[in-house]
Scaffold this active site. Structure first.
Site, short mmCIF file in Angstrom:
data_model
loop_
_atom_site.label_atom_id
_atom_site.label_comp_id
_atom_site.label_asym_id
_atom_site.label_seq_id
_atom_site.Cartn_x
_atom_site.Cartn_y
_atom_site.Cartn_z
CG ASN A 241 10.11 72.60 20.60
OD1 ASN A 241 8.88 72.63 20.56
ND2 ASN A 241 10.83 73.48 21.26
N GLY B 110 6.19 71.87 20.10
CA GLY B 110 5.62 73.18 19.73
C GLY B 110 6.06 73.59 18.34
CE LYS B 111 12.39 75.60 17.55
NZ LYS B 111 13.82 75.39 17.53
CG ASP C 145 19.82 77.94 15.99
OD1 ASP C 145 19.38 77.25 16.92
OD2 ASP C 145 20.87 78.61 16.10
CE1 TYR D 66 18.10 85.00 27.84
CE2 TYR D 66 17.58 83.68 25.90
CZ TYR D 66 18.40 83.97 26.97
OH TYR D 66 19.53 83.21 27.17
NE ARG E 248 9.17 80.61 17.20
CZ ARG E 248 10.20 80.88 18.00
NH1 ARG E 248 11.43 80.52 17.66
NH2 ARG E 248 10.01 81.51 19.14
#
Ligand code: IMP
Length: 207
Positions: free
Chosen positions: A20, A22-23, A80, A165, A191
């Site tokens: 990912n 962005g991560k 996660d 969400y 995060r």
């Protein structure tokens, strides 16, 4: 536990067990003071699918970090994250990404949660976002950290920022995780809090 000083090897590779973008960007930023050469697992030559079949965020982060570490034998970080809602006994939990099916959109996932929460009084709508990070440095040094942010599930989506969400995760009256801007979210999010914990460890062990 030995005190690993990275100064002797300033460009030691460190793998993020994710593809990912962005991560990877966030981790690269976080890790920039510590002199690691940060790479995605794909860039490091790891292309396997990892079955995330743990029962907790911590387990899943551990599973991912372990799989990549065993294959590459290089320091590896995995994370996660997801949403837990008391009224739904912790769901969507580790199924957050696939809660409304593999190919569902964020809107569909939010709609499914709202449907399941239908009629639940505000006092029963408490929820939290959780992020677990697992770091395997070498055979002797492994670290597990986590962060959370508490809120409640609204009656309808509000706000256009963020992802997942965020529009149904309320921080207060008329304020959701999707009404605040990215800089604000990055100060208070699950995060961000897990990152803070990881930073403390990195500062102690690697600077
Ligand atoms: P993963 O950590 O990439 O596996 O993400 C799990 C899922 O949790 C995402 O697909 C989102 O649905 C949800 N999620 C994780 N973090 C956030 C967040 O900051 N905001 C909204 N949803 C999130």
């Amino acid at each position: 536990m030995s005190n690993n000083n990275n100064a002797d090897n300033p460009r030691s590779k460190l793998i993020i067990a994710s593809n990912n973008a962005g991560k990877i960007r966030e981790f690269r930023e976080l890790l920039s003071p510590f002199g690691f050469e940060v790479m995605s697992m794909r860039d490091a030559g790891y292309n396997e699918e990892i079955a995330e079949d743990g029962e907790t965020f911590e387990e899943n982060a551990h599973i991912k970090a372990r799989a990549v570490y065993e294959a590459l034998k290089l320091p590896t970080i995995a994370d996660d994250s997801g949403l837990e809602i008391d009224f739904l006994n912790g769901a969507p939990g580790v199924y957050s990404a696939r809660y409304a099916g593999e190919n569902a959109t964020d809107e569909e996932r939010c709609a499914k949660v709202l449907e399941e929460m239908h009629g639940a009084a505000k006092a029963l709508r408490d929820a939290r976002f959780v992020c677990a990070i697992y770091f395997i440095f070498d055979e002797e040094n492994e670290y597990s950290v986590s962060g959370e942010v508490r809120g409640y599930i609204g009656d309808e989506p509000i706000g256009k920022n963020g992802f997942g969400y965020d529009p149904i995760f309320m921080l207060g009256e008329n304020e959701s995780m999707a009404t605040i801007d990215e800089a604000e979210k990055n100060k208070i999010s699950h995060r961000a809090k897990a990152f803070e914990q990881l930073s403390l460890i990195l500062k102690e062990k690697f600077s």
